[in-house]
Design a protein around this motif. Structure first.
Motif, PDB file in Angstrom:
ATOM      1  N   THR A 166       0.846  -1.183   0.000  1.00  0.00           N
ATOM      2  CA  THR A 166       0.000   0.000   0.000  1.00  0.00           C
ATOM      3  C   THR A 166       0.889   1.243   0.000  1.00  0.00           C
ATOM      4  N   GLY A 167       0.309   2.368  -0.414  1.00  0.00           N
ATOM      5  CA  GLY A 167       0.973   3.661  -0.305  1.00  0.00           C
ATOM      6  C   GLY A 167       0.107   4.553   0.546  1.00  0.00           C
ATOM      7  N   SER A 168       0.678   5.169   1.583  1.00  0.00           N
ATOM      8  CA  SER A 168      -0.152   5.931   2.519  1.00  0.00           C
ATOM      9  C   SER A 168      -0.883   7.084   1.837  1.00  0.00           C
ATOM     10  N   ASP A 205      -2.511  13.007   3.094  1.00  0.00           N
ATOM     11  CA  ASP A 205      -1.412  12.197   3.596  1.00  0.00           C
ATOM     12  C   ASP A 205      -0.848  12.864   4.847  1.00  0.00           C
ATOM     13  N   GLY A 206       0.046  12.173   5.542  1.00  0.00           N
ATOM     14  CA  GLY A 206       0.664  12.752   6.729  1.00  0.00           C
ATOM     15  C   GLY A 206      -0.049  12.367   8.005  1.00  0.00           C
ATOM     16  N   GLN A 207      -0.545  11.125   8.070  1.00  0.00           N
ATOM     17  CA  GLN A 207      -1.243  10.589   9.237  1.00  0.00           C
ATOM     18  C   GLN A 207      -2.542  11.332   9.539  1.00  0.00           C
ATOM     19  N   ASP A 245       2.088   0.668   4.200  1.00  0.00           N
ATOM     20  CA  ASP A 245       2.756   1.922   4.524  1.00  0.00           C
ATOM     21  C   ASP A 245       2.049   2.529   5.731  1.00  0.00           C
ATOM     22  N   LEU A 246       2.741   2.563   6.869  1.00  0.00           N
ATOM     23  CA  LEU A 246       2.136   3.049   8.107  1.00  0.00           C
ATOM     24  C   LEU A 246       2.745   4.370   8.565  1.00  0.00           C
ATOM     25  N   GLU A 247       3.346   5.119   7.625  1.00  0.00           N
ATOM     26  CA  GLU A 247       3.935   6.415   7.946  1.00  0.00           C
ATOM     27  C   GLU A 247       4.850   6.283   9.174  1.00  0.00           C
ATOM     28  N   ARG A 248       4.537   6.927  10.294  1.00  0.00           N
ATOM     29  CA  ARG A 248       5.376   6.723  11.481  1.00  0.00           C
ATOM     30  C   ARG A 248       4.613   6.020  12.601  1.00  0.00           C
ATOM     31  N   GLU A 279       8.664   5.539   8.711  1.00  0.00           N
ATOM     32  CA  GLU A 279       9.533   6.612   8.240  1.00  0.00           C
ATOM     33  C   GLU A 279      10.166   7.392   9.390  1.00  0.00           C
ATOM     34  N   ASP A 280      11.247   8.111   9.068  1.00  0.00           N
ATOM     35  CA  ASP A 280      12.003   8.785  10.124  1.00  0.00           C
ATOM     36  C   ASP A 280      11.894  10.309  10.077  1.00  0.00           C
TER      37      ASP A 280
END
Length: 273
Positions: free
Chosen positions: A56-58, A69-71, A96-99, A123-124
């Protein structure tokens, strides 16, 4: 009669098998190619095309759910979307679970495992601000996710996204060095693959593959070296991010505009057929 413990053991073995299959597909020089999906329909389409795993892509999933996007998407909706994709898939799925949507590692692992997904991106950088997370803090987070998966008796393929080329500072050489430093640290913390997103130059991709000394994931976008060139550079995984979803939306917009103008949205049939 299967006991509750027996059922859990079977589920964990199945999850471990999916994760092992996904992990084995990360081969430097023969990359796993992932045209990222956003719902069950796109998942079925990509799997039917012959791809051995789904991702998946967030950004695409969030857009399909009606969020930025961005949680911005509620974690319940994001995980439910992942679960629907897993339900129709006959191949491993990585999400894709972002952070991590603010979840503690143990809860993140538990709730992701409940969807049946075999892996995840983490992601960091802070999705809300774009600020880079301290490498030590991110490494500790990844290590905690790995430990939680082990404690739960499951397995998880962790793709550690490095955002140096997206939100970092400095010269190209400094960004390369920082990406390598972070990538190595994340692998030591328990990540399976390193994703220096937006790295796009052939020389820098080759250097990343050589110096990180572990599987790397590259985002394919306009201007990126070809799939063959990425393979020759030692890349182990290639993602398309929101590319397919954006192309599908653009095509839909063109069709809608044609209908609104009173025209057929379909291309004329070939008279020779």
């Amino acid at each position: 009669m299967t006991t509750e413990t027996g059922t859990d053991d079977t589920m964990n073995r199945t999850a471990a098998q999916r994760a092992a299959t996904l992990r084995a597909l990360h081969v430097p020089g023969a990359p796993l190619v992932l045209p990222n999906v956003w719902d069950a329909a796109s998942a079925r389409t990509v799997e039917a095309a012959g791809f051995p795993a789904l991702a998946t892509g967030s950004a695409a999933v969030a857009s399909a759910l009606g969020y930025d996007d961005g949680q911005a998407a509620p974690v319940e909706e994001m995980l439910a979307a992942v679960g629907r994709i897993v339900r129709v898939a006959g191949v491993p799925v990585t999400a894709d679970l972002e952070r991590g949507y603010g979840l503690e590692p143990a809860e993140l692992v538990e709730r992701l495992a409940a969807t049946g997904a075999a892996g995840c991106n983490l992601e960091d950088s802070d999705p809300r601000t774009g600020e880079m997370i301290d490498a030590g803090e991110q490494a500790a987070f990844l290590a905690a996710v790995r430990a939680a998966a082990t404690e739960a008796g499951t397995d998880l393929v962790i793709n550690a996204r490095v955002d140096t080329y997206l939100h970092g500072e400095g010269t190209s050489a400094e960004r390369l060095a920082e990406s390598v430093r972070r990538g190595r640290r994340y692998l030591r913390a328990g990540a399976d693959c390193v994703y220096p997103i937006f790295a796009s130059g052939a020389d820098e991709i080759r250097a990343l593959a050589e110096e990180i000394d572990g599987p790397i994931n590259i985002l394919f976008r306009p201007g990126t070296p070809s799939l063959g060139e990425l393979a020759a550079s030692g890349v182990a995984r290639v993602s398309f991010g929101p590319g397919l979803h954006r192309a599908a939306q653009a095509h839909t917009a063109r069709m809608a505009a044609a209908i609104r103008a009173g025209r057929s949205p379909y291309a004329p049939e070939d008279p020779t057929r």
